[in-house]
Design an enzyme around this catalytic site. Structure first.
Site, short mmCIF file in Angstrom:
data_model
loop_
_atom_site.label_atom_id
_atom_site.label_comp_id
_atom_site.label_asym_id
_atom_site.label_seq_id
_atom_site.Cartn_x
_atom_site.Cartn_y
_atom_site.Cartn_z
CG HIS A 1 40.70 38.54 37.55
ND1 HIS A 1 41.46 37.92 37.83
CD2 HIS A 1 40.65 39.67 37.71
CE1 HIS A 1 42.72 39.11 38.27
NE2 HIS A 1 41.93 40.70 37.78
CB THR B 1 34.52 35.99 42.03
OG1 THR B 1 33.17 34.62 42.16
CG2 THR B 1 34.00 37.28 41.88
CD GLU C 1 38.19 39.11 41.01
OE1 GLU C 1 37.99 37.75 40.50
OE2 GLU C 1 39.55 38.95 41.07
CG HIS D 1 44.27 36.30 36.76
ND1 HIS D 1 44.15 36.14 38.09
CD2 HIS D 1 45.07 36.84 36.83
CE1 HIS D 1 45.12 36.80 38.96
NE2 HIS D 1 46.41 36.30 37.96
ZN LIG Z 1 41.92 36.45 38.89
#
Ligand SMILES: [Zn+2]
Length: 313
Positions: free
Chosen positions: A47, A49, A112, A184
């Protein structure tokens, strides 16, 4: 590609589901639904942030009221904060589907990366994040999606952040039965765009899962200096990061060699940008950021003592 497949030595260890290594810290998140089922985690979800700093993102990811969490956050200076042990389920994937499975949280480790996400072009060479921070061209990755004419703008990841994330994933692969690495955006394409085109996801998959030995590297490496930065990324895996520096001048020229007679690269660096010092020659330091070049050491501040959030904004 052969050299890239050489197994790098890892800078990290996992003991009792907790990561140990240089510049790794732990801040427990209360946001978990308990232990993974047997055989899991088998997936890593990457991911960004879309936040302004590692610290602010970790605060959200460890806040009871936020309803979100992740196992790891990786800062732009390479610092890593773990928030849940790797045997517990975190809340990062949300409504998601991949290869016949839904709700990927129950199968996956969430990582993240501190990154502002997609940016808006607001001037000739000025870009803005959703939270109002401005970025210059050297910090921006331009991407054109297949079959689309519109160019989109994305906050670049730092080299050290990518190499530390790669080493982290390598360690996770060794300690868990990881067989899937996804962004993601791949498991929630209607809702999510992270980690976005600035993240070398295909390369991660190839390096970590070794699924495709004839991988075509899809990112175009525009300049030799970018190529060198990419090569450096892989050398980083063999030797843990040693020296970090901040730019102390308001703007700093980066040159192709250790002397003012060498031409400059890009538009230079801004105050506060984080660099990795690769080598030194006299008053000059070879540094790596999104590219590799030489800067005068009078205008950088080397960080010797590293606390997790020191070099964040
Ligand atoms: Zn994400």
């Amino acid at each position: 590609m052969t050299a890239l497949h050489a197994a790098p030595s890892c800078a990290f260890n996992i003991n009792d589901y907790i990561l140990a290594g240089e510049d790794v810290s732990f801040k427990l998140s209360p946001n978990t639904s308990g232990l993974f089922e047997k055989g899991c985690p088998d997936t890593i979800v990457i991911h960004f942030t879309a936040g302004s700093s590692l610290e602010s993102s970790v605060n959200v990811l460890t806040n009871t009221d936020s309803g979100v969490s992740a196992h790891f956050a990786v800062g732009r200076n390479g610092d890593i904060v773990q928030m849940l042990p790797t045997n517990k389920i975190a809340w990062h994937a949300g409504e998601s589907h991949f290869e016949g499975r839904s709700r990927l949280n129950q199968y996956s480790i969430g990582i993240e990366l501190d990154n502002a996400g997609q940016l808006k072009k607001i001037g000739n060479s000025t870009y803005e994040s959703w939270f109002g921070k401005e970025y210059v061209k050297s910090e921006v990755f331009e991407a054109k999606r297949k079959n689309q004419h519109a160019v989109t703008y994305w906050h670049k990841y730092s080299d050290i952040q990518i190499s530390r994330t790669l080493a982290l994933c390598k360690t996770l692969c060794e300690h868990h039965n990881i067989s899937i690495i996804v962004g993601h955006e791949e498991i929630a394409p209607a809702r999510k765009v992270d980690p976005g085109p600035a993240f070398p996801l295909q390369k991660f998959k190839a390096l970590l899962l070794q699924t495709d030995t004839n991988l075509q590297v899809t990112e175009s490496l525009e300049t030799s200096s970018q190529r060198e930065a990419h090569d450096q990324l892989h050398r980083d895996l063999a030797s843990p990061v040693k020296k970090i520096a901040n730019v102390s001048a308001n703007s700093l020229n980066v040159r192709k060699g250790p002397d003012t007679s060498f031409s400059t690269i890009d538009n230079g660096l801004n105050k506060g940008e984080v660099l990795k010092v690769l080598e030194k020659q006299g008053d000059w330091a070879k540094v790596s950021f999104t590219k590799v070049g030489w800067v005068n050491t009078a205008f950088i501040h080397e960080i010797t003592e590293k606390s997790p959030f020191k070099s964040q904004e």
